[in-house]
Design a protein around this motif. Sequence first.
Motif, mmCIF file in Angstrom:
data_model
loop_
_atom_site.group_PDB
_atom_site.id
_atom_site.type_symbol
_atom_site.label_atom_id
_atom_site.label_comp_id
_atom_site.label_asym_id
_atom_site.label_seq_id
_atom_site.Cartn_x
_atom_site.Cartn_y
_atom_site.Cartn_z
ATOM 1 N N ASP A 167 69.357 51.518 59.641
ATOM 2 C CA ASP A 167 70.425 50.894 58.845
ATOM 3 C C ASP A 167 70.770 49.504 59.382
ATOM 4 O O ASP A 167 71.040 48.576 58.613
ATOM 5 C CB ASP A 167 71.693 51.765 58.864
ATOM 6 N N ARG A 191 62.271 55.579 49.334
ATOM 7 C CA ARG A 191 63.710 55.447 49.619
ATOM 8 C C ARG A 191 64.046 54.046 50.155
ATOM 9 O O ARG A 191 65.009 53.414 49.719
ATOM 10 C CB ARG A 191 64.114 56.522 50.637
ATOM 11 N N GLU A 195 66.404 51.291 48.197
ATOM 12 C CA GLU A 195 67.637 50.788 48.816
ATOM 13 C C GLU A 195 67.706 49.258 48.821
ATOM 14 O O GLU A 195 68.788 48.691 48.754
ATOM 15 C CB GLU A 195 67.720 51.273 50.270
#
Length: 231
Positions: A167, A191, A195
Amino acid sequence: MTLELENLHKKFGEHTAVKGINLSVKEGQMFGMLGSNGAGKTTTFRMILGLLDPTSGSAAWNGARIDYSRTHLIGYLPEERGLYPKLTVKDQLIYLMKLNKMKKPDIIVELRKWLERFQIESYENKKVEELSKGNQQKIQFMAAVLHKPELLILDEPFSGLDPVNSDMLKKAVLDLQKQGTTIVFSSHQMRNVEELCDDLIMLKHGEALLQGNLKDIKRSYGMKSVKIKAD
Ligand code: ATP
């Protein structure tokens, strides 16, 4: 400024690793390259960077091929990573950034800014080999971005990172995009692309299986999430 790939091919002996890729990435765009092992992602990146000659076709940044005279405009995080384990973090980055035409005082300012951002301020004088794999990856990322490149190529930047570090790196990548950097990154995982990107290419055996705007692709396939196996 755009990144343009035109009918890009690469053969290794009898094996064709990249088969006619066409791509246009606009300035400030974040572009995802999806594909499983051996799909041709790294080979494509190496041709973009001028590290590998295409068998045919072309790759150009701002209208010209990238060569040694322009490498300072580009940031590259290689999949195989490539830090000197015996150098300290500081010496490592000073060495690499001087190759990118940065002056030492500027390198130090940027180095401390990024170390603070990645919460590893105290590692400035540690040898690279003393760092965890995740922290080495942050240093490798810094080596790609410290000189503020126009174009950033990230080969599997999030692989091997725990969710917190992943992150942290994703936020950094998004901030660089907001500041105008053009970014192309590869991943095995949809994914990550969902994102971060509006546009993507999905490679399989060196060919584009799927390409375009993520929302359009989802709409045309009637999907909430793209679940297409690259194998
Ligand atoms: P991965 O996710 O495993 O890194 P990739 O999508 O990056 O895969 P590439 O590394 O580009 O895939 O490899 C594409 C194909 O080209 C593979 O079949 C690989 O074995 C082959 N290849 C890559 N580099 C060379 C080389 N220098 N000589 C011969 N074959 C190569």
